[in-house]
Design a protein around this motif. Sequence first.
Motif, PDB file in Angstrom:
ATOM      1  N   VAL A  68       0.855  -1.193   0.000  1.00 27.03           N
ATOM      2  CA  VAL A  68       0.000   0.000   0.000  1.00 27.03           C
ATOM      3  C   VAL A  68       0.889   1.240   0.000  1.00 27.03           C
ATOM      4  O   VAL A  68       2.069   1.188   0.384  1.00 27.03           O
ATOM      5  N   PRO A  69       0.361   2.394  -0.418  1.00 31.66           N
ATOM      6  CA  PRO A  69       1.150   3.634  -0.397  1.00 31.66           C
ATOM      7  C   PRO A  69       1.641   3.980   0.998  1.00 31.66           C
ATOM      8  O   PRO A  69       0.986   3.694   2.005  1.00 31.66           O
ATOM      9  N   ASP A  70       2.798   4.616   1.074  1.00 30.18           N
ATOM     10  CA  ASP A  70       3.398   4.965   2.366  1.00 30.18           C
ATOM     11  C   ASP A  70       2.492   5.853   3.206  1.00 30.18           C
ATOM     12  O   ASP A  70       2.504   5.790   4.442  1.00 30.18           O
ATOM     13  N   SER A  71       1.688   6.687   2.540  1.00 30.65           N
ATOM     14  CA  SER A  71       0.871   7.656   3.277  1.00 30.65           C
ATOM     15  C   SER A  71      -0.422   7.058   3.831  1.00 30.65           C
ATOM     16  O   SER A  71      -1.130   7.709   4.593  1.00 30.65           O
ATOM     17  N   ALA A  72      -0.743   5.812   3.457  1.00 30.64           N
ATOM     18  CA  ALA A  72      -2.009   5.199   3.893  1.00 30.64           C
ATOM     19  C   ALA A  72      -1.901   4.735   5.338  1.00 30.64           C
ATOM     20  O   ALA A  72      -0.834   4.334   5.804  1.00 30.64           O
ATOM     21  N   TYR A  73      -3.011   4.774   6.043  1.00 26.45           N
ATOM     22  CA  TYR A  73      -3.011   4.377   7.447  1.00 26.45           C
ATOM     23  C   TYR A  73      -3.814   3.079   7.634  1.00 26.45           C
ATOM     24  O   TYR A  73      -4.673   2.730   6.806  1.00 26.45           O
ATOM     25  N   ASP A 111      -5.358   2.604  -5.104  1.00 28.06           N
ATOM     26  CA  ASP A 111      -5.569   4.057  -5.091  1.00 28.06           C
ATOM     27  C   ASP A 111      -6.164   4.472  -3.750  1.00 28.06           C
ATOM     28  O   ASP A 111      -7.204   3.966  -3.338  1.00 28.06           O
ATOM     29  N   THR A 112      -5.488   5.383  -3.050  1.00 28.12           N
ATOM     30  CA  THR A 112      -5.990   5.905  -1.774  1.00 28.12           C
ATOM     31  C   THR A 112      -6.856   7.142  -1.952  1.00 28.12           C
ATOM     32  O   THR A 112      -7.438   7.637  -0.992  1.00 28.12           O
ATOM     33  N   GLY A 113      -6.931   7.642  -3.177  1.00 33.64           N
ATOM     34  CA  GLY A 113      -7.598   8.918  -3.427  1.00 33.64           C
ATOM     35  C   GLY A 113      -6.615  10.055  -3.500  1.00 33.64           C
ATOM     36  O   GLY A 113      -6.908  11.109  -4.064  1.00 33.64           O
ATOM     37  N   GLY A 114      -5.425   9.842  -2.919  1.00 34.99           N
ATOM     38  CA  GLY A 114      -4.383  10.864  -2.977  1.00 34.99           C
ATOM     39  C   GLY A 114      -3.108  10.346  -3.609  1.00 34.99           C
ATOM     40  O   GLY A 114      -2.284  11.123  -4.093  1.00 34.99           O
ATOM     41  N   SER A 115      -2.923   9.058  -3.600  1.00 33.06           N
ATOM     42  CA  SER A 115      -1.743   8.454  -4.222  1.00 33.06           C
ATOM     43  C   SER A 115      -2.124   7.081  -4.756  1.00 33.06           C
ATOM     44  O   SER A 115      -3.097   6.465  -4.324  1.00 33.06           O
ATOM     45  N   LYS A 116      -1.303   6.610  -5.717  1.00 30.96           N
ATOM     46  CA  LYS A 116      -1.612   5.357  -6.374  1.00 30.96           C
ATOM     47  C   LYS A 116      -0.320   4.590  -6.614  1.00 30.96           C
ATOM     48  O   LYS A 116       0.729   5.187  -6.860  1.00 30.96           O
ATOM     49  N   ILE A 117      -0.401   3.247  -6.506  1.00 36.14           N
ATOM     50  CA  ILE A 117       0.737   2.412  -6.868  1.00 36.14           C
ATOM     51  C   ILE A 117       0.263   1.351  -7.845  1.00 36.14           C
ATOM     52  O   ILE A 117      -0.903   0.951  -7.859  1.00 36.14           O
ATOM     53  N   LEU A 118       1.200   0.897  -8.694  1.00 32.71           N
ATOM     54  CA  LEU A 118       0.926  -0.138  -9.686  1.00 32.71           C
ATOM     55  C   LEU A 118       1.887  -1.292  -9.485  1.00 32.71           C
ATOM     56  O   LEU A 118       3.006  -1.112  -8.982  1.00 32.71           O
ATOM     57  N   GLY A 119       1.476  -2.476  -9.875  1.00 32.69           N
ATOM     58  CA  GLY A 119       2.356  -3.633  -9.778  1.00 32.69           C
ATOM     59  C   GLY A 119       1.761  -4.813 -10.514  1.00 32.69           C
ATOM     60  O   GLY A 119       0.735  -4.698 -11.196  1.00 32.69           O
ATOM     61  N   LYS A 120       2.398  -5.963 -10.378  1.00 33.37           N
ATOM     62  CA  LYS A 120       1.885  -7.173 -11.025  1.00 33.37           C
ATOM     63  C   LYS A 120       2.086  -8.364 -10.082  1.00 33.37           C
ATOM     64  O   LYS A 120       2.928  -8.326  -9.179  1.00 33.37           O
TER      65      LYS A 120
END
Length: 536
Positions: A468-473, A523-532
């Motif tokens: 998950v994105p670093d900023s997510a709680y 997607d957190t609404g403020g940041s997004k990450i992609l992967g496989k």
Amino acid sequence: MKLYILFLSINIFFLTMAYSSNANDLLPHKCSTFHNVSDRKPTNELQAGRATMQTFAISPQNRFRVHYDTVGVNAVEKVDKNYNGIPDYIDTVCSVFDNVYEVEVNEMGFLRPPTDYYEAGDMLYDIYIEDLSMDMLYGKTETIDIFGNGVFPKYYSKITIDNNYSPTDSAVSNGRKIPAYPKTNGSDAVKVTAAHEYHHAIQFTYGEDASCRSIYEMNGVCMEMLVYPQIDDYLQYVNLLFTDISRFVFGNGWYENGYSYGIFFYMINQKYGIDAIRNFWETLSSGVTGYRALNRCLLNYSSTLNDEWFDFTKWIYHSGSRTIEGQYFPMAYKFNDLLPTSTAQFYQQYLRNDTLLPYELAYNRMTYPSDDFYITPDTSDFLITNLDSNGAAAQSFKAIVASTYIASSQEGNTIPVFDGKYWYSIYSANEMMDSIVYLYSGSAVHNVSKPYPQPLYRSDKAQLYLPVPDSAYIGQKVKLIVYNADLCEIAAANLPITVNNRNRVIVYPPSGLSSGVYIYSIDTGGSKILGKFLIK
């Protein structure tokens, strides 16, 4: 009212995923023995049914007559590798039922079902082979006629099982084609069905108490586990229970509740031996109704049904990721975690009222704010139940109300937790309420950069853990979208961030995905990450 608190200074495993309720409803029925009781056929129809089967075989121990067809919709495969003139499938059925008889009657000491209703002096019990797949049934035990005297009617009976338990058998429900035997098929399905259905025949020998048919099904599933412990077909019903225990009230005598509670009688057997279960049926046979009979037989072991049900809540809680080696169920590691019936995050004050039927369990989880972004929140799990044995026995379904109150400072008779940072009380005006509290202190968590495990091998319990994105709680819901190799969206879900092995992740069970490479976005609404990730 008794109050129990257990404090565990470890990081709790936060569970987030539940099965589709539609999928739950499409689980195959173990049997239809109690499904249409009002439609039970009269004796002459059952006799006519016997005459319509094309041929039969006698089991090697001369205990069963297995009726089957060689042509038509109910036909068995004609494969006969040992050239004895009997299809191999029928050989398997005969030997399996002989083994079930040996274990349940000769070793465990249960009564032998009376045979034969049709012919005086004939000691063979009748088994019928039909195609049951369209009804998604493993088997059924049908009553034929009453024998003997007693408070509860005792029956002659017959058993019907499927003609092949093929993994390709399917049924249609609401326009969907679904597997008839998704978990257990072939000879393993014959074994668990035989253990289950023959025990129904045994139960009818003691008597049928219509107020507690769930207990009949509990014992049927328990026999599967005891006679064939290497086959874990029962897990599909246990995990359904653990997904939403509020759907299945132990004190409700409705037969379908019983499938998932086979592990209750397994616990009784583990603690007190098979004699306790046999004593239960002997007590019921004397005219004592089901829940009262269960309580009475437990008195012989210096216990009560209330004691055992309350202890059972601890056994099922300590399963899955909470398994304690050497304690509770020896196969608890195979179970899913018991999921909370409610979850909440604490803010200043909290009050919850639970309305509980006899032997209903409420499992409420509370998380508390953490001052450190990378420390999991403190967590309390409240297990609350209604120990109204008389209500269960009478099937009165009279509920009680239990109130859980949490505050950030002491108020009245509240109890301190987490070094007095919070205070709580659990109260009911009814003395039948009892509860236990499990406390978990927060611990440090970490970020991961890749999904795991990789590759993910498909299984009933396969779960994929995604970064998950670093900023997510922790507890925040994020949007997961899964794409196939052609970048077509194939799945989407809003999932909360949780903790696994001290890693901040979301948990995704890709049960509907085939083998291959997939792309995901979170997607957190403020940041997004992609992967496989890769599934094999």
